[in-house]
Design a protein around this motif. Structure first.
Motif, short mmCIF file in Angstrom:
data_model
loop_
_atom_site.label_atom_id
_atom_site.label_comp_id
_atom_site.label_asym_id
_atom_site.label_seq_id
_atom_site.Cartn_x
_atom_site.Cartn_y
_atom_site.Cartn_z
N ASP A 149 0.81 -1.21 0.00
CA ASP A 149 0.00 0.00 0.00
C ASP A 149 0.84 1.27 0.00
O ASP A 149 0.35 2.35 -0.32
CB ASP A 149 -0.92 0.01 1.23
N ASP A 150 2.12 1.17 0.38
CA ASP A 150 2.97 2.35 0.56
C ASP A 150 3.97 2.57 -0.57
O ASP A 150 4.86 3.41 -0.44
CB ASP A 150 3.75 2.23 1.89
N LEU A 151 3.85 1.85 -1.66
CA LEU A 151 4.86 1.92 -2.71
C LEU A 151 4.65 3.12 -3.63
O LEU A 151 3.53 3.48 -3.97
CB LEU A 151 4.82 0.64 -3.56
N ALA A 152 5.77 3.76 -4.00
CA ALA A 152 5.72 4.88 -4.94
C ALA A 152 5.53 4.34 -6.35
O ALA A 152 5.94 3.22 -6.68
CB ALA A 152 7.01 5.68 -4.86
N ARG A 153 4.91 5.15 -7.21
CA ARG A 153 4.57 4.69 -8.55
C ARG A 153 5.79 4.51 -9.45
O ARG A 153 5.74 3.75 -10.41
CB ARG A 153 3.61 5.69 -9.19
N ASP A 154 6.88 5.22 -9.15
CA ASP A 154 8.04 5.13 -10.03
C ASP A 154 8.97 3.99 -9.64
O ASP A 154 10.11 3.93 -10.07
CB ASP A 154 8.81 6.46 -10.05
N THR A 156 9.70 -0.27 -9.24
CA THR A 156 9.34 -1.64 -9.59
C THR A 156 9.26 -2.43 -8.30
O THR A 156 10.14 -2.32 -7.44
CB THR A 156 10.40 -2.25 -10.52
N HIS A 273 6.70 -5.89 -0.12
CA HIS A 273 7.27 -5.90 -1.47
C HIS A 273 8.71 -5.39 -1.44
O HIS A 273 9.02 -4.43 -0.72
CB HIS A 273 6.47 -5.00 -2.41
N PHE A 275 11.34 -3.37 -3.42
CA PHE A 275 11.18 -2.38 -4.49
C PHE A 275 12.51 -1.73 -4.84
O PHE A 275 13.45 -1.69 -4.03
CB PHE A 275 10.15 -1.31 -4.11
N SER A 278 12.56 1.92 -11.17
CA SER A 278 12.19 1.25 -12.42
C SER A 278 13.32 1.29 -13.45
O SER A 278 13.45 0.39 -14.28
CB SER A 278 10.93 1.89 -13.00
#
Length: 300
Positions: A149-154, A156, A273, A275, A278
């Motif tokens: 839920d806390d992952l940034a969009r940029d 992977t 996750h 991460f 990307s």
């Protein structure tokens, strides 16, 4: 530019990033005096001051910030390419830096690393245990770990655990003295063990959910910690109710040392996750680590 100047630039990058001659010298494996001499030499050659030094801190000047912004990525590209070439050898090798919470390091990372590392003796892993949200790019980590839920969009992301339920727990002794809560509002009448969020310094408001009802509860008590394990130990000792990942408390619930309350209000969060940026080029060692940590349901 001479080879010595390149070394001076690397020294400058280390000091600017660490904001400390002591930490940078330890990282580079040189003495503080030698490092200070390198920086002075670089500033003399360039004719501009790059660092502001006080008795307590080190920070980059405007010129230093500009130099750092423009040259650091170039050196990182060179390091990545050298690592990629090195990966052409038979065995994956290199150092991998990961930042994660204490709970993740113990419950998720360590079991996988204990199986992986004996197979790959040339892979080194550094795990930094932190309760704050870390900028893995700025602080030069290869990977970070957060709930989905806390992952940034940029970024992977690769799932490395099942969904995580949280639990409100207390010892039998504490709950014998105090009436167990039956609704979130009852927590106001209890001693609760708070968590200090290191990312912004606030106390964590307990996030509770039942069906479509969601509530954040500010709790009070004698104790505040910045990590899960101390909260667990305080709850075991009877100092009040704690709010922790259920996986941490489960062994103690099973033996009766802890009791879970308000179970119908304890939410389930998307699992942990691994991460990374990307755009990051993964080495063979990093890919081996990802494959070892990947949650089975995610494997193809």
């Amino acid at each position: 530019m001479s080879k010595e100047s390149y070394n001076d630039l690397l020294a400058f990058i280390a000091v600017a990033r660490e904001r400390s001659f002591t930490r940078a010298a330890a990282q580079l494996g040189v003495s503080q005096s030698a490092l200070s001499h390198q920086i002075r030499s670089l500033e003399t050659k360039m004719g501009v001051r790059l660092l502001t030094r006080t008795t307590r801190s080190v920070s980059a000047t405007e010129a230093g910030e500009r130099l750092m912004h423009n040259i650091a990525p170039r050196f990182e590209e060179i390091e990545a390419e050298l690592a990629a070439v090195g990966e052409l050898a038979d065995m994956p090798a290199g150092t991998i830096r990961i930042t994660a919470s204490e709970n993740v390091a113990e419950v998720v990372l360590w079991p996988a690393l204990a199986k992986l590392l004996p197979k790959y003796p040339q892979i080194n892993v550094e795990v930094s245990v932190e309760s704050r949200f870390t900028d893995i790019v700025a602080e030069r980590y290869d990977f970070g770990v957060r709930l989905g839920d806390d992952l940034a969009r940029d970024m992977t992301a690769v799932r490395i655990s099942p969904d995580q339920r949280f639990a409100i727990i207390g010892s039998p002794g504490y709950l014998a003295r105090r009436k167990p809560p039956v609704k979130p509002q009852d927590l106001a009448d209890h001693d609760c063990i708070n968590l200090r969020l290191m990312s912004h310094g606030d106390l964590y408001a307990w996030e509770l959910k039942k069906g479509r009802q969601q509530i954040k509860v500010r709790v009070e008590g004698q104790l505040v910690f910045n990590g899960t394990r101390p909260i667990l130990h305080a709850a075991l000792a009877g100092f009040g109710l704690g709010y922790v990942p259920e996986v941490v408390a489960r062994p103690y619930i099973a033996t009766g040392q802890l009791i879970s309350v308000l179970q119908d209000w304890c939410p389930v969060f998307t699992g942990y996750h691994l991460f990374y940026p990307s755009r990051k080029q993964l080495s063979r060692a990093m890919q081996v680590l990802i494959d070892a940590l990947r949650y089975p349901a995610e494997r193809t």
